[in-house]
Design a protein around this motif. Structure first.
Motif, PDB file in Angstrom:
ATOM      1  N   ALA B  90     -22.464   2.862  54.534  1.00 57.00           N
ATOM      2  CA  ALA B  90     -22.295   3.269  53.149  1.00 57.00           C
ATOM      3  C   ALA B  90     -22.470   2.086  52.213  1.00 57.00           C
ATOM      4  O   ALA B  90     -22.783   2.236  51.046  1.00 57.00           O
ATOM      5  N   THR B 169     -20.856   8.303  54.953  1.00 59.66           N
ATOM      6  CA  THR B 169     -20.524   9.180  53.828  1.00 59.66           C
ATOM      7  C   THR B 169     -19.436   8.601  52.939  1.00 59.66           C
ATOM      8  O   THR B 169     -18.985   9.256  52.009  1.00 59.66           O
ATOM      9  N   LEU B 172     -19.287   8.939  48.878  1.00 60.85           N
ATOM     10  CA  LEU B 172     -20.384   9.754  48.340  1.00 60.85           C
ATOM     11  C   LEU B 172     -19.833  11.025  47.696  1.00 60.85           C
ATOM     12  O   LEU B 172     -18.785  11.537  48.086  1.00 60.85           O
ATOM     13  N   THR B 176     -24.363  14.626  47.888  1.00 62.78           N
ATOM     14  CA  THR B 176     -25.029  13.636  48.710  1.00 62.78           C
ATOM     15  C   THR B 176     -24.447  13.627  50.112  1.00 62.78           C
ATOM     16  O   THR B 176     -25.157  13.469  51.105  1.00 62.78           O
ATOM     17  N   ASN B 177     -23.131  13.817  50.171  1.00 68.26           N
ATOM     18  CA  ASN B 177     -22.456  13.939  51.451  1.00 68.26           C
ATOM     19  C   ASN B 177     -23.165  14.984  52.309  1.00 68.26           C
ATOM     20  O   ASN B 177     -23.458  14.777  53.484  1.00 68.26           O
ATOM     21  N   ARG B 178     -23.462  16.100  51.685  1.00 67.47           N
ATOM     22  CA  ARG B 178     -24.107  17.206  52.365  1.00 67.47           C
ATOM     23  C   ARG B 178     -25.498  16.804  52.864  1.00 67.47           C
ATOM     24  O   ARG B 178     -25.873  17.095  54.007  1.00 67.47           O
ATOM     25  N   THR B 198     -16.635   7.154  61.753  1.00 66.35           N
ATOM     26  CA  THR B 198     -16.036   7.644  60.520  1.00 66.35           C
ATOM     27  C   THR B 198     -14.537   7.724  60.698  1.00 66.35           C
ATOM     28  O   THR B 198     -14.026   7.731  61.821  1.00 66.35           O
ATOM     29  N   TYR B 200     -13.137  10.130  58.735  1.00 63.63           N
ATOM     30  CA  TYR B 200     -12.943  11.536  58.338  1.00 63.63           C
ATOM     31  C   TYR B 200     -13.023  12.380  59.609  1.00 63.63           C
ATOM     32  O   TYR B 200     -14.109  12.718  60.077  1.00 63.63           O
ATOM     33  N   GLU B 203     -14.709  15.938  59.423  1.00 59.69           N
ATOM     34  CA  GLU B 203     -16.154  15.827  59.321  1.00 59.69           C
ATOM     35  C   GLU B 203     -16.749  15.622  60.709  1.00 59.69           C
ATOM     36  O   GLU B 203     -17.725  16.253  61.101  1.00 59.69           O
TER      37      GLU B 203
END
Lengths: 768, 264
Positions: B90, B169, B172, B176-178, B198, B200, B203
């Motif tokens: 990122a 991600t 973001l 944009t994440n998508r 990550t 997250y 996710e």
């Protein structure tokens, strides 16, 4: 090849990006092209108007009474009349010799007109205060006071001028009074002589006709040589600074370095590309500055102004000539044929100078070329230093000392016009290039001085590039969270290692070079043999052995590995023995061979004599200790120990041997010695590298130096080895059966060290 | 199942600390990834994810252990190994004074692609990532989303078989994440081996085939979701993680002296 193509890719991209950076453009283009000429023009205009102002200014002189006032006014009137007369005479004479008359008048313009000077009476006791408080520009006091009969009384007097140094106008007035009073004295003397003998020509037994052989633009070059190198150094460094910061710390700060590091390009190629851009920008800045400076000087008429401000050589000569011609017509004195020729020649030089493009324009290309090594060196230093920084700000802080390191020496050298390009100065970074540039301007230089100067600069530049490469790729510099540069520098963060890094080894040798050079030339005293012998031993021990042993300890490097401390194989020991007994005659043979192809210069004989004077008649064993044993150990520790340790696993045998040998040769900085000493260095490197035992190369080294030294004292050795007795014999080729035998023994010894396959090195090259 | 294309064996990294002594940032981490797999390297800030990925990408030299990409040892055959790798985080910056098109060309040239190939690939990526509107503007003026798309294109320039994504991600916006997650799925479907780090966890749960749960430099759980569920007796990934670390109160809030993950 891919490697070069990728370096080219990095170079192109960085150049494009740099040229899109406003800061770089400011330093590189705007400063020289806009600001710089403006500054120059302003300066020239200021100078011009200052000169004009001095001429237009009203000057006030105070005197104690009316008698002084009348007398001084009379002096100025007589002066004005005399000048007019002189000018008229010069014009007439100039017409007689068929030259332009207005040339002649230039000489008479520099004096202040009588109408600019006001003379006033103030009370005697206030003269001092009036001048010191700048109310008057000068005061004049005569003792005894002036007589109304205008010195016809035949008495001699003291004239005192009070003036104020810090006030420029007072200074001008003082000089004017000095001149006018001097002329007045001449008039009085003339009058007295006329009164006594009736012929004042008694007073001019010699008429000076001074002719400078240098063209006026050469004289201008002398002045430029003081200031231009300094300006160029400053501009080059400024130009290189922003790209250096931007391409290293800037890239790191913006987070693009990680992306670049993950691409399959070796750090060396990235650094090479970036380095190329910094050098390009530095040189472009230099070129633009030089071009702009040339143009400004050429079009602003600064050079004309300069020559005009000198006591106008040409016109004064013309004035003298005019007088001589006039007089010659009267009493038969005049210029002889050769003197007239010289004057004509001078006139031709001036005419040529007026027509030519000007010296600065013709010298500019040479100066630009001599700036290249400097730009390369400083770009490398800046790249290395900036590589340590993580942010733009940090890099800017680091840049300050680097800028100072460039600018201060060049400033000092600029103010030492008599300093010559010789001795230790040849190898002092920065200072040598600045002096070289000045010498190029003046046209005094020797090829060996230039090559030593440029060679040593390239050597330092190479060391700086190696460091930059090393630092740039270092992970603790790459990621701020991995640790600081402290981990690179402090001993407690170092991990034990087998061998020193190539970067450290090369850098150490590069840094030791100027110190050693200085010890060898600067610290020697004629007729003090004891002192000199001690200097030699101390410089060997303190500069060669101690620093590298300390560094090896400090970096937790394996001493035995680094300095090749090992028991050799029997064959290698035998080989070393063969080399030890045969190397001295072979060295002399090679030296003779070299002198056959490139005859020895006179310097080598002079050097030998100097050498003898420096070391006197010490006992033979002292000489062997100083010139054989000490260097045999200390030089081996530095070159075959530390340097070879840093290089041997990173290069093939051939490359290692050649590199270490050449560096060893360079340390023996006499140009005539370098080839043979380099060869000796290669042999010693091969011995140590292949046997893994430094003692063998120490033995061969001591044997070589020891036999050469001892042969000067022991006839038997000289005869046995058939060594040349003096420089003349060294210059002549000599090869007989005995020499052949020694050569054979030498080759046999050498063969024992030649590897089966020439590549790769003894140990497998480390992948890193 | 394919042969693993990424092989990480007992990777360990010690950092010297300013107090003296060493900190074990990564301690004996081993895993493999096969083509088509999305491997999730999961853990809180400071757990050692970034250091592991940096060693895997040849940016850091491991203190011990090795990593192989397509069979090339990252430390010994650095260039061949890096050639198989696309790397994305990122935080990676772009060259502010180049346009995305120039930037892609630069990286294409650095991996020795030929001129025609570069042109073709750039056109492809611009169309695929919908970069047409900003491909010729300077990167300095792009929005975060546009920058991340440019970064994705940069990582994909040489069409590498392995993608390493370190917190791709982070920070973001939703849109944009998508884009980024879709792209990861699509590349996985095209047979690439993807390593995704990550913190997250939700996710990750929606994306990955295999997991490596990392805590304090050590892998505390390895396998697919079913294995981990069986091992821990919990259902959701976040619960599994807490259970396996055995330090429920510290884990997700981050270790106090955590290094700033992903901050470069």
């Amino acid at each position: 090849m891919n490697r070069y193509r990728r370096v080219g890719t990095v170079y192109r991209k960085e150049l494009v990006e740099t040229l899109r950076d406003r800061r770089t453009l400011m330093a590189m283009v705007v400063v020289p092209i806009v600001l710089y000429p403006v500054l120059m023009v302003v300066l020239v205009e200021a100078l011009k108007s200052e000169a004009g102002r001095q001429e237009k200014e009203q000057y006030f002189v105070c005197v104690p009474d009316a008698a002084h006032k009348d007398w001084l006014e009379g002096v100025f009137k007589r002066e004005a009349a005399a000048r007019e007369e002189e000018e008229r005479a010069a014009k007439t004479a100039a017409e007689k010799v068929g030259r332009q008359a207005d040339d002649a008048s230039a000489a008479f313009r520099t004096r202040l007109g009588a109408e600019q000077i006001t003379i006033q009476v103030v009370p005697e006791e206030h003269l001092w205060d009036q001048v010191s408080q700048n109310k008057y520009h000068a005061a004049v006091l005569l003792d005894p006071p002036p007589d109304p009969s205008d010195f016809a009384d035949g008495r001699n007097r003291v004239v005192q001028i009070l003036y104020n140094d810090t006030n420029p106008l007072s200074d001008v007035m003082y000089r004017q009074l000095n001149l006018v009073l001097g002329n007045e004295m001449e008039r009085i003397i003339r009058a007295r002589v006329r009164g006594v003998s009736g012929n004042e020509d008694l007073l001019t037994p010699l008429v000076a006709s001074n002719v400078s052989t240098t063209s006026p633009d050469r004289q201008f070059a002398k002045a430029l040589a003081m200031i231009v190198p300094f300006l160029l150094v400053t501009m080059t460094v400024t130009g290189a600074m922003y790209p250096a910061i931007d391409l290293t710390a800037g890239e790191r700060e913006r987070g693009t370095l990680e992306t670049l590091a993950v691409s399959p390009v070796p750090v060396g190629q990235i650094v090479a590309g970036k380095f190329g851009v910094i050098v390009t920008i530095a040189m472009a800045t230099t070129a633009l500055n030089l071009a702009s400076m040339t143009a400004v000087i050429h079009f602003s008429g600064m050079d004309k102004l300069f020559t005009a401000s000198k006591p106008d050589a040409a016109s004064v000569e013309l004035g003298t000539e005019a007088l001589i011609v006039t007089k010659g017509a009267e009493d038969g004195t005049g210029l002889s044929g050769l003197q007239r020729e010289n004057l004509d020649r001078r006139r031709q030089i001036e005419a040529q100078a007026a027509k030519s493009v000007g010296f600065i324009a013709s010298a500019a290309p040479i100066v630009l070329v001599s700036m290249i090594p400097f730009a390369v060196f400083f770009s490398a230093v800046m790249l290395a230093v900036c590589s340590f920084a993580r942010t733009f700000k940090e890099a800017q802080n680091y840049m300050m000392p680097v800028m100072m390191a460039a600018i201060v020496p060049s400033m000092i050298v600029s103010y030492m016009p008599t300093i010559k390009l010789e001795g230790a100065l040849l190898v002092i970074p920065v200072a040598n290039v600045v002096v070289l540039m000045r010498e190029l301007f003046l046209g005094n230089y020797t090829v060996s001085a230039i090559s030593l100067c440029l060679g040593s600069t390239c050597f330092y530049a190479a060391a700086a590039v190696v460091v930059a490469n090393k630092v740039y790729g270092n992970e603790s510099v790459l990621f701020s969270d991995v640790g600081s540069y402290k981990t690179l520098l402090l001993r407690r963060f170092m991990r034990p290692q087998r061998l020193p890094s190539a970067a450290l080894a090369l850098l150490t040798v590069a840094l030791l070079f100027p110190f050693y050079f200085y010890a060898q030339s600067g610290l020697m005293r004629p007729n003090a043999p004891d002192h000199n012998l001690v200097v030699i031993v101390l410089s060997q021990v303190l500069l060669f052995a101690v620093p590298v042993i300390f560094l090896t300890w400090y970096t937790k490097t394996d001493l035995a590995e680094t300095f090749s401390i090992k028991v050799p194989s029997i064959w290698h020991a035998l080989g070393a023995l063969l080399l030890a007994v045969s190397i001295t005659p072979v060295a002399f043979l090679l030296q003779r061979l070299q002198f056959q192809i490139f005859p020895a210069s006179e310097t080598i004989r002079v050097l030998q004599e100097q050498q003898a004077a420096l070391f006197g008649e010490a006992p033979w064993w002292v000489l062997v200790l100083v010139f054989a044993v000490t260097p045999g150990i200390c030089e081996e520790v530095l070159f075959r120990g530390f340097l070879l340790g840093g290089l041997r696993e990173r290069m093939g045998v051939l490359k290692t041997v050649v590199t270490v040998g050449l560096v060893f040769g360079l340390f023996h900085y006499q140009l005539e010695k370098i080839p043979v000493v380099s060869f000796m260095g290669m042999v010693l490197t091969l011995v140590c590298l292949r046997s893994g035992c430094i003692f063998l190369s120490v033995i061969v080294h001591i044997a070589n130096n020891g036999l050469a030294v001892a042969s000067e004292r022991f006839k038997a050795i000289e005869v046995f080895y058939d060594l040349p007795k003096d420089a003349a014999e060294l210059g002549a080729m000599h090869f007989d059966l005995r020499t052949g035998m020694f050569l054979l023994v030498f080759v046999a010894g050498l063969i024992l060290f030649v590897p089966k396959r020439l590549m790769p090195a003894r140990n497998e090259p480390a992948k890193s | 199942m394919h042969e693993p294309i990424v092989e990480v064996h007992e990777l360990t990294k010690l950092f010297p600390t300013t107090e003296g002594g060493d900190k074990r940032a990564v301690d004996g981490v081993s895993f493999t990834v096969s083509p088509g797999q999305i491997y999730g390297l999961l853990g809180p800030n400071g757990a050692g994810k970034t250091t592991t990925l940096r060693m895997l990408s040849g940016l850091l030299t491991p203190t011990s252990g090795y990593a192989k990409l397509s069979g090339f040892d990252v430390r010994l055959q650095r260039e061949q190994a890096k050639r198989c790798l696309g790397y994305l985080t990122a935080s990676t910056g772009l060259y502010q004074r180049l346009t995305p098109r120039e930037l892609l060309r630069y990286f294409g040239e650095l991996i020795d692609m030929d001129r025609a190939g570069i042109g073709r690939r750039i056109a492809e990526l611009i169309e695929w990532l919908d970069m047409g509107t900003f491909a010729d503007l300077r990167c300095g003026g792009l929005s975060t989303g546009q920058k991340q798309r440019t970064n994705i294109a940069r990582a994909l320039m040489g069409d590498p078989p392995i993608l390493v994504m370190d917190e791709p991600t982070l920070g973001l916006d939703v849109l944009t994440n998508r884009v980024v997650l879709d792209f990861i799925r699509a590349e996985g479907a095209r047979g690439k081996a993807i390593i995704l780090s990550t913190h997250y966890l939700d996710e990750a749960e929606a994306m990955c085939d295999q997991y490596g749960l990392i805590h304090d430099g050590k892998l505390v759980g390895i396998g697919d979701l079913a294995t981990l569920q069986a091992q821990s007796g919990k259902r959701r990934l976040s619960e599994i993680f807490l259970k396996l670390c055995g330090q429920s109160e510290h884990v997700l809030s981050g270790v106090p002296e955590a290094r700033a993950e992903g901050a470069a």
